[in-house]
Design a protein around this motif. Structure first.
Motif, PDB file in Angstrom:
ATOM      1  N   THR A 187      75.235  21.058  -3.657  1.00  0.00           N
ATOM      2  CA  THR A 187      74.747  20.672  -4.974  1.00  0.00           C
ATOM      3  C   THR A 187      75.871  20.318  -5.938  1.00  0.00           C
TER       4      THR A 187
ATOM      5  N   ARG B 115      74.610  29.041   5.091  1.00  0.00           N
ATOM      6  CA  ARG B 115      74.306  27.613   5.105  1.00  0.00           C
ATOM      7  C   ARG B 115      74.912  26.993   3.859  1.00  0.00           C
TER       8      ARG B 115
ATOM      9  N   SER C 177      75.781  24.806   0.658  1.00  0.00           N
ATOM     10  CA  SER C 177      75.060  24.042  -0.353  1.00  0.00           C
ATOM     11  C   SER C 177      76.001  22.951  -0.843  1.00  0.00           C
TER      12      SER C 177
END
Length: 155
Positions: A99, A95, A97
């Motif tokens: 960020t 999955r 990220s």
């Protein structure tokens, strides 16, 4: 900042079934601001995009920039679309990220600054998508030629 350039014969972006930006021959520019980016990275990225020689000359060699090609009597167009998913990190699993992407308010400011600078610096059509909208991008990739670019913040 991260960008993916696609040399196109034409491209358009739709939001809610309405075309919000379209170009003929030129570049589809997917762009993402990352954490720590400033307008300086955007300016460097734009300068590289405008000078990158990825269009064919009369001999069929990649020797022309988007500003050198003839798109219906003008220089080639730019369709600039924000795409935070370019900052995806998949090193920790399956999955992604995100960020590493700039916060939405910073991303919007840097995207809009990039677009404004492109409109000042580029002699051709500059069209856009809509920041943070659910967009459908349609393109006829020419070649295909797709080039990733990244300008890292100065440390």
């Amino acid at each position: 900042m991260i960008s993916v350039l696609q040399r196109v014969r034409s491209a358009r972006v739709e939001v809610d079934g309405e075309t919000v930006g379209a170009i003929g021959p030129g570049l589809l520019v997917l762009v993402c601001a990352e954490q720590g980016d400033t307008q300086a990275e955007g300016d460097k990225l734009l300068a590289k995009i405008l000078k990158l020689r990825i269009f064919s000359d009369a001999q069929g060699k990649m020797n022309l920039s988007v500003q050198d090609i003839d798109g219906a009597g003008t220089v080639g167009g730019l369709l600039i679309v924000s795409q935070f998913t370019l900052a995806a990190d998949v090193s920790g699993g399956n999955r992604p990220s995100f960020t590493g992407a700039a916060a939405p308010e910073d991303g919007r400011r840097l995207y809009e600054g990039f677009v404004d600078a492109a409109r000042r610096a580029h002699g051709g059509v500059v069209q856009t998508g809509i920041f943070a909208a659910d967009m459908q991008v349609h393109l006829v990739n020419d070649g295909p030629v797709t080039i990733p670019l990244r300008i890292a913040p100065a440390v």
